[in-house]
Design a protein around this motif. Structure first.
Motif, short mmCIF file in Angstrom:
data_model
loop_
_atom_site.label_atom_id
_atom_site.label_comp_id
_atom_site.label_asym_id
_atom_site.label_seq_id
_atom_site.Cartn_x
_atom_site.Cartn_y
_atom_site.Cartn_z
N GLY A 251 8.85 -4.41 -3.38
CA GLY A 251 7.69 -4.93 -2.68
C GLY A 251 6.52 -3.96 -2.80
O GLY A 251 6.68 -2.80 -3.17
N HIS A 252 5.35 -4.47 -2.48
CA HIS A 252 4.14 -3.66 -2.57
C HIS A 252 4.03 -2.70 -1.39
O HIS A 252 4.56 -2.96 -0.31
N VAL B 264 -5.00 0.76 3.27
CA VAL B 264 -6.34 0.22 3.51
C VAL B 264 -7.32 0.85 2.54
O VAL B 264 -7.42 2.06 2.45
N SER B 265 -8.03 -0.01 1.80
CA SER B 265 -9.02 0.50 0.86
C SER B 265 -10.44 0.31 1.40
O SER B 265 -11.36 1.01 0.98
N LYS C 175 -4.97 -2.12 -0.98
CA LYS C 175 -4.62 -1.94 -2.39
C LYS C 175 -3.23 -1.33 -2.46
O LYS C 175 -2.92 -0.38 -1.72
N CYS C 176 -2.38 -1.87 -3.35
CA CYS C 176 -1.04 -1.33 -3.53
C CYS C 176 -1.14 0.04 -4.20
O CYS C 176 -1.82 0.17 -5.23
N ILE C 177 -0.48 1.02 -3.65
CA ILE C 177 -0.57 2.37 -4.20
C ILE C 177 0.20 2.52 -5.51
O ILE C 177 -0.01 3.46 -6.25
#
Length: 72
Positions: A10-11, A15-16, A27-29
């Motif tokens: 999972g992603h 917070v971006s 955004k997924c790190i």
């Protein structure tokens, strides 16, 4: 490899951007996938249309808070 990690586990979103107090962009790190909160509070893929909506909401939010700060 990064997409494989996300498909398996999972992603992992961070917070971006804070659009308003309740709406944020994430955004997924690992793979870089971008999502935002929708009107129901669920995560939706960040499309160009939703980016425009978020920019508009951010501008309205900032104007209201600037006006409220000056009135106080």
């Amino acid at each position: 490899m990064k997409r494989f990690f996300c498909s398996l586990f999972g992603h992992h979103y961070s917070v971006s951007k804070k659009v308003t107090l309740h709406i944020k962009e994430y955004k997924c790190i690992h793979c870089g996938k971008e999502v935002t909160t929708d009107v129901s509070g669920n995560l939706s893929t960040l499309t160009p249309e939703l980016q425009d909506i978020n920019k508009t909401l951010e501008n309205i939010f900032q104007k209201r808070h600037r006006a409220a700060d000056h009135a106080a």
